[in-house]
Design an enzyme around this catalytic site. Structure first.
Site, short mmCIF file in Angstrom:
data_model
loop_
_atom_site.label_atom_id
_atom_site.label_comp_id
_atom_site.label_asym_id
_atom_site.label_seq_id
_atom_site.Cartn_x
_atom_site.Cartn_y
_atom_site.Cartn_z
N ALA A 267 0.87 -1.17 0.00
CA ALA A 267 0.00 0.00 0.00
C ALA A 267 0.90 1.22 0.00
O ALA A 267 2.07 1.14 0.42
CB ALA A 267 -0.90 -0.02 1.23
N GLY B 272 0.79 -4.99 1.05
CA GLY B 272 -0.41 -5.07 0.22
C GLY B 272 -0.14 -5.68 -1.14
O GLY B 272 -1.05 -6.21 -1.77
N GLU C 186 -0.43 -9.29 -0.53
CA GLU C 186 -1.86 -9.56 -0.31
C GLU C 186 -2.64 -9.51 -1.61
O GLU C 186 -3.57 -10.30 -1.83
CB GLU C 186 -2.41 -8.55 0.70
CG GLU C 186 -1.79 -8.72 2.08
CD GLU C 186 -2.17 -7.61 3.03
OE1 GLU C 186 -1.91 -6.43 2.71
OE2 GLU C 186 -2.73 -7.92 4.10
N GLU D 248 4.86 -5.05 7.17
CA GLU D 248 4.08 -4.02 7.88
C GLU D 248 4.56 -3.84 9.32
O GLU D 248 4.46 -2.75 9.89
CB GLU D 248 2.59 -4.38 7.89
CG GLU D 248 1.90 -4.21 6.55
CD GLU D 248 1.92 -5.45 5.66
OE1 GLU D 248 2.78 -6.33 5.87
OE2 GLU D 248 1.07 -5.53 4.76
N1 CO8 Z 1 4.62 3.17 -0.56
C1 CO8 Z 1 5.01 4.34 -1.10
N2 CO8 Z 1 6.16 4.49 -1.78
C2 CO8 Z 1 6.95 3.39 -1.93
C3 CO8 Z 1 6.59 2.14 -1.39
C4 CO8 Z 1 5.38 2.06 -0.68
N3 CO8 Z 1 4.93 0.90 -0.17
N4 CO8 Z 1 7.58 1.27 -1.67
C5 CO8 Z 1 8.50 1.94 -2.39
N5 CO8 Z 1 8.13 3.22 -2.53
C6 CO8 Z 1 8.86 4.29 -3.23
C7 CO8 Z 1 10.03 4.78 -2.44
O1 CO8 Z 1 9.60 5.70 -1.47
C8 CO8 Z 1 10.89 5.39 -3.50
O2 CO8 Z 1 10.33 6.64 -3.83
P1 CO8 Z 1 11.31 7.94 -4.02
O3 CO8 Z 1 12.16 7.59 -5.22
O4 CO8 Z 1 10.34 9.04 -4.28
O5 CO8 Z 1 12.09 8.05 -2.77
C9 CO8 Z 1 10.66 4.47 -4.70
O6 CO8 Z 1 9.43 3.77 -4.42
C10 CO8 Z 1 11.76 3.44 -4.86
O7 CO8 Z 1 11.91 2.74 -3.65
P2 CO8 Z 1 13.33 2.57 -2.90
O8 CO8 Z 1 14.23 3.70 -3.25
O9 CO8 Z 1 13.06 2.32 -1.46
O10 CO8 Z 1 13.84 1.24 -3.62
P3 CO8 Z 1 14.86 0.15 -3.01
O11 CO8 Z 1 15.20 -0.75 -4.16
O12 CO8 Z 1 15.95 0.82 -2.29
O13 CO8 Z 1 14.00 -0.69 -1.93
C11 CO8 Z 1 12.05 -1.85 -1.10
C12 CO8 Z 1 12.91 -1.47 -2.32
C13 CO8 Z 1 12.81 -2.78 -0.18
C14 CO8 Z 1 10.82 -2.57 -1.66
C15 CO8 Z 1 11.64 -0.56 -0.35
O14 CO8 Z 1 11.10 0.37 -1.28
C16 CO8 Z 1 10.60 -0.79 0.71
O15 CO8 Z 1 10.91 -1.28 1.77
N6 CO8 Z 1 9.31 -0.41 0.44
C17 CO8 Z 1 8.26 -0.51 1.40
C18 CO8 Z 1 7.79 -1.93 1.57
C19 CO8 Z 1 6.70 -1.99 2.62
O16 CO8 Z 1 6.91 -1.68 3.77
N7 CO8 Z 1 5.50 -2.40 2.19
C20 CO8 Z 1 4.37 -2.51 3.07
C21 CO8 Z 1 3.55 -1.27 3.01
S1 CO8 Z 1 2.23 -1.26 4.22
C22 CO8 Z 1 1.02 -2.17 3.47
O17 CO8 Z 1 1.13 -2.62 2.37
C23 CO8 Z 1 -0.25 -2.36 4.24
C24 CO8 Z 1 -1.34 -2.97 3.37
C25 CO8 Z 1 -2.64 -2.79 4.05
C26 CO8 Z 1 -3.79 -3.09 3.10
C27 CO8 Z 1 -5.08 -2.89 3.82
C28 CO8 Z 1 -6.26 -3.09 2.89
C29 CO8 Z 1 -7.58 -3.10 3.66
#
Ligand code: CO8
Length: 261
Positions: free
Chosen positions: A69, A112, A115, A135
Site C-alpha cells: 500500500a 499489500g 496480499e 508491515e
Molecule cells: N509506498 C510508497 N512508496 C513506496 C513504497 C510504498 N509501499 N515502496 C516503495 N516506494 C517508493 C520509495 O519511497 C521510492 O520513492 P522515491 O524515489 O520518491 O524516494 C521508490 O518507491 C523506490 O523505492 P526505494 O528507493 O526504497 O527502492 P529500493 O530498491 O531501495 O527498496 C524496497 C525497495 C525494499 C521494496 C523498499 O522500497 C521498501 O521497503 N518499500 C516498502 C515496503 C513496505 O513496507 N511495504 C508494506 C507497506 S504497508 C502495506 O502494504 C499495508 C497494506 C494494508 C492493506 C489494507 C487493505 C484493507
C-alpha cells in the site's frame, strides 16, 4: 476487452480471451494508492463483464509486482477516518471477480502487494520474486489478508515468522511452501501467465467459474459442507450444453467445442 484510459495501470489483450493488467507506477515500485486500486477494480470488473474475456493476468514491473500500500498516502490517516470510511475496504472487490485472475510476479510483492497476489487465483513467480509482509516494521500489521490468506497458504510457523519479523521469502521457498504454483524462467512470467490464461479460455467458461467457486469455498466451509457444495455444483453442470459436448467429444475421440452454454 475494455482498454480504458487509466493513469496507474495499463490494460491490453495479449491473446484471445486474455486481458493483461499491468500495474504502472514504476517509480513508486507500484505502491498501491487509492487511485490505482480504483482503476484496478474498474478494469477487473470490466473484464469480468466482457464475454470475450475468459481470464485476467495481473502483473507489475520487473523490479516490483507491488511494494505494498502507498505508505506516503497512508501515513497521516487517523483512526476515526479509517474506521468511518472503511479505509482500503474497496480492496476486497477483487475477490468478487468471477473469472480467474493469474498473478505474474517479478521482484517485490510486499505488504499489500503480497496480499494483492494472494487475492488472485493462481500465482506464477519469476526467479526474482520476493514475498513479504513487512508491515510490522511500520508499526502496523497487514490489513488485506497477510495474516489470513498467507497462513492458509504457507502454514502457521512461516506465516508467523513473516508477519512478526518481516522476513521475505524468495520464489523457490514460496513454491516449496505452496504460496505460488510454480517458478518460471527469468523473463517469462507474463508469457507463462498468458499461456495459462489461454488454456483456461479454451475450456467451458461455466465449468471454469464453478471450479473457481468450488476451490474458493474450501476456504470458508467445513469439509462436509464444502464437498456437499462441490457435489451440487458438479450436478448443476449436467444442465449445461458444454457438459454434453465435452463428454460426447471424448466418446467420439474429437476435440470439444465449448459454447459456454
Ligand atoms: N509506498 C510508497 N512508496 C513506496 C513504497 C510504498 N509501499 N515502496 C516503495 N516506494 C517508493 C520509495 O519511497 C521510492 O520513492 P522515491 O524515489 O520518491 O524516494 C521508490 O518507491 C523506490 O523505492 P526505494 O528507493 O526504497 O527502492 P529500493 O530498491 O531501495 O527498496 C524496497 C525497495 C525494499 C521494496 C523498499 O522500497 C521498501 O521497503 N518499500 C516498502 C515496503 C513496505 O513496507 N511495504 C508494506 C507497506 S504497508 C502495506 O502494504 C499495508 C497494506 C494494508 C492493506 C489494507 C487493505 C484493507
Amino acid at each position: 476487452a475494455s482498454i480504458g484510459s487509466y493513469e496507474n495501470i495499463l490494460v491490453s489483450q495479449p491473446a484471445s480471451g486474455v486481458t493483461l493488467i499491468t500495474l504502472n507506477r514504476p517509480k513508486a515500485l507500484n505502491a498501491l494508492n487509492s487511485a490505482l486500486f480504483r482503476e484496478l477494480n474498474d478494469a477487473t470488473e470490466a473484464a469480468d463483464a466482457d464475454p470475450s474475456v475468459s481470464a485476467i493476468v495481473l502483473t507489475g514491473s520487473e523490479k516490483a509486482f507491488a511494494a505494498g500500500a502507498d505508505i506516503k498516502e497512508m501515513k497521516d490517516v487517523e483512526y476515526a477516518h479509517a474506521y468511518k470510511t472503511n479505509f482500503l475496504g474497496h480492496w476486497t472487490k477483487l475477490t468478487t471477480i468471477k473469472k480467474p485472475i493469474i498473478a505474474a510476479v517479478s521482484g517485490f510483492a510486499l505488504g499489500g502487494g503480497c496480499e494483492l497476489a494472494m487475492m488472485c487465483d493462481i500465482i506464477l513467480a519469476a526467479p526474482t520474486a520476493q514475498f513479504g509482509q513487512p508491515e510490522i516494521n511500520l508499526g502496523v500489521i497487514p490489513g488485506a489478508g497477510g495474516t489470513q490468506r498467507l497462513t492458509k497458504a504457507v502454514g502457521k510457523s512461516v506465516a508467523m515468522e513473516m508477519n512478526l519479523t518481516g522476513r521475505f521469502i524468495g520464489a523457490d521457498e514460496a513454491a516449496q511452501r505452496g504460496l505460488v504454483s510454480r517458478v518460471v524462467t527469468e523473463g517469462s512470467v507474463v508469457d507463462e501467465a498468458v499461456k495459462v490464461g489461454s488454456i483456461i479460455a479454451k475450456k467451458s467458461q461455466i465449468a471454469i467459474q464453478a471450479a473457481k467457486e468450488g476451490v474458493n469455498a474450501s476456504f470458508e466451509l467445513s469439509l462436509q459442507e464444502g464437498t456437499r457444495f462441490e457435489r451440487r455444483l458438479f450436478h448443476s453442470l449436467f444442465a449445461t450444453k458444454d457438459q454434453k459436448e465435452g463428454m460426447a467429444a471424448f466418446a467420439e475421440k474429437r476435440k470439444p467445442s465449448f459454447k459456454n452454454e
